[in-house]
Enzyme design. Structure first.
Site, PDB file in Angstrom:
ATOM      1  N   ASP A   1     -41.427  24.884 -13.073  1.00 29.17           N
ATOM      2  CA  ASP A   1     -42.633  24.882 -13.895  1.00 29.17           C
ATOM      3  C   ASP A   1     -42.331  24.076 -15.154  1.00 29.17           C
ATOM      4  O   ASP A   1     -41.169  23.954 -15.555  1.00 29.17           O
ATOM      5  CB  ASP A   1     -43.156  26.288 -14.233  1.00 29.17           C
TER       6      ASP A   1
ATOM      7  N   GLU B   1     -28.040  33.334 -11.805  1.00 28.33           N
ATOM      8  CA  GLU B   1     -27.786  33.200 -13.251  1.00 28.33           C
ATOM      9  C   GLU B   1     -26.462  33.823 -13.687  1.00 28.33           C
ATOM     10  O   GLU B   1     -26.420  34.746 -14.492  1.00 28.33           O
ATOM     11  CB  GLU B   1     -28.961  33.783 -14.043  1.00 28.33           C
TER      12      GLU B   1
END
Length: 556
Positions: free
Chosen positions: A271, A163
């Protein structure tokens, strides 16, 4: 042990893993329709993985049994992060990490290490260091953590840096970046390569699944690092998606452009959450998103596989992070498989699932609210007797040999946007179920859009966000309603320089005729009150060394 010997052991171990799985598949060449996910994935040359938490792994037999039976790859959800492995400087603990690796070894699974350098879950003692000490601490941490498993054939890859971008595609102003500058990324990869010459080293981020400004920034970074000899072997697309925000655009194409750089790609933390409460329609949309993600990976040779971030809603990070949202995984909180499981299973199985019954045809659509650029369609829902459940609908324009898709929806209505003014449309609807079966087409309905540009005048301004030798990103392109009444859709046109092509876009639908590009609003930004604005962006390719950019932006 010499590195080439470790590499040979690791290669042999992985060959044994896939050989063991293949043995279950004999005498045929593919897994049976009811085989576990891992068997179908292995038959396609991919992994299907799950992130595992050490608590339920130690204490819940149902959790262990499913994790062992269904997945051929695992990632430690938290046990390999910095706060778990080196909570105080120089004092390392590997109890949780070892438990995950031991479980993988016992069940013929490969392990992806997550994560070495991240702005989150890093102890305060690291964040308070000066530049020289911080760089030294980073290198030592990587040497110790990666080095511990360098000779273990189960641990095959690492998220080295996690990230590094903000949502606009700029470097995240983390303590790493603020203290060390962008060089910390290359340093981390070089330290990881020194610690394990044979592991696959990945950079990982979220909201980079489709082609957009952030994924383009990642693309440019990876290309630059590799040109500099930095050992970036793979790119991870996290895949934390939500059905209420739509499926990312051009996922397969995005994977392929990274693959063309010579790196492996993978989905690392999949997800797909929903606004609670859960219902059958939301389950069906979620199943479609899971299936589409798997199919994108299957279509790209360099995509190694997919890791789901957990597998049961009983142990999911989503409800604690996103208020009012949840049910993001393929098993429910009672360890029962959901339609999402069936979608993943049947996509991996190549359509060999037990449900081969298509839904019934939708009812004849009814058109209403027709404007110059939009129209609303409603229809009687389809039914599905095959057991997979309805996954949604697609709307197509009747146009001879090719019928382009105009829209899609989870339920029996949709508002089409980006239509051409004063144009006759003849459209029909098809349903699809969670196993990928498509219904017959509905009867068609015809309507003609109104004349005009959607309700009032507008203005457009465009900014070139970033450029490189053979391409650039224009972001944002801002559309402003300059009229006194609401806009019900907008269109922007502009001219591409000769030899330039649009390679991706977001928040608008772009079509090209010669060098003229027409951008039409998306569903979520069609309506603009007086003075309100909407933005979109696009990426374009151009001949290497050509510095021209688009011109002649006009709005209507």
């Amino acid at each position: 042990m010499p590195s080439h010997d470790r590499s040979r052991i690791r290669t042999l171990a992985l060959a044994a893993l896939f050989g063991l799985l293949a043995a279950f598949l004999l005498p045929g060449t593919s897994a049976g329709a009811s085989a576990a996910l891992r068997q179908h994935a292995a038959a396609r040359g991919k992994f299907i993985g799950a992130a595992l938490a050490t608590g339920p792994l130690a204490n819940e037999s149902a959790y262990r049994d499913i994790a062992a039976a269904e997945f051929n790859q695992i990632t430690a959800e938290n046990a390999m992060k910095w706060d778990a492995t080196e909570p105080s400087q120089g004092r390392f603990t590997f109890t949780g990490a070892d438990a995950v690796v031991d479980f993988a070894a016992a069940n013929g699974q490969q392990v992806h290490g997550h994560t070495l350098v991240w702005h989150s879950q890093t102890p305060g003692w690291v964040q308070s260091l000066g530049a020289t000490a911080m760089r030294a601490a980073m290198r030592e941490h990587i040497a110790q953590v990666v080095g511990r498993y360098a000779d273990d054939p189960a641990v095959v890859s690492w998220d080295v840096v996690n990230e590094v971008f903000d949502d606009s595609g700029n470097m995240r102003t983390s303590f790493w970046y603020n203290t060390l500058g962008e060089s910390y990324i290359a340093d981390a990869f070089r330290a990881a390569r020194a610690a394990d010459p044979d592991a696959r080293l990945c950079i990982n981020d979220y909201n980079v699944e489709g082609i957009n400004a952030k994924s383009t920034a990642m693309y440019n970074l990876v290309r630059t690092l590799r040109q500099q000899g930095v050992p970036v072997d793979c790119v991870g697309f996290q895949g934390h998606l939500a059905i209420q925000y739509g499926f990312p655009g051009q996922v397969q194409q995005n994977m392929q452009r990274f693959a063309d750089l010579g790196v492996q790609v993978r989905v690392t933390e999949l997800d797909i959450r929903m606004v609670m409460p859960r219902d059958a329609s939301k389950d069906a949309t979620q199943a479609t998103y899971y299936r589409d993600t798997v199919n994108a990976c299957l279509a790209v040779t360099a995509c190694a596989g997919i890791t789901i971030w957990g597998f049961t809603d009983k142990h999911s990070w989503v409800p604690d992070t996103f208020s009012g949202q949840g049910a993001a995984l393929i098993y429910d909180e009672n360890y029962r498989p959901k339609p999402a499981y069936t979608a993943v299973h049947d996509a991996l199985a190549g359509g060999t699932g037990s449900d081969t019954t298509p839904p019934t045809a939708p009812g004849t659509p009814v058109a209403s609210g027709v404007t110059a650029t939009t129209a609303t369609l409603t229809w009687t829902p389809s039914t599905d007797a095959g057991g997979s459940g309805l996954a949604g609908y697609t709307v197509h324009r009747e146009q001879g040999s090719t019928d382009p898709q105009l829209g899609q929806s989870a339920g029996p209505s949709v508002t089409l946007t980006g239509l051409s003014p004063a144009t006759r449309y003849e459209v029909y609807v098809r349903a699809r179920d969670g196993a990928g079966n498509q219904s017959p087409a509905s009867a068609t309905v015809a309507f003609t859009t109104a004349t005009g540009g959607g309700g009032g005048p507008c203005a457009v301004a465009a900014t070139v966000q970033t450029q490189w030798g053979n391409g650039y990103v224009v972001q944002p392109v801002t559309v402003t309603n300059t009229g006194a009444s609401a806009l019900n859709g907008w269109t922007v046109t502009f001219a591409l320089p000769a030899g330039h092509t649009v390679t991706g876009s977001w928040n608008a639908t772009l079509t090209t005729s010669g060098q003229t590009v027409t951008a039409r609003n998306a569903a979520h930004n069609a309506a603009l009150a007086p003075g309100a604005t909407a933005t979109f962006g696009f990426q374009a390719g151009r001949p290497d060394g050509n510095t021209a950019t688009p011109s002649g932006y006009a709005c209507g």
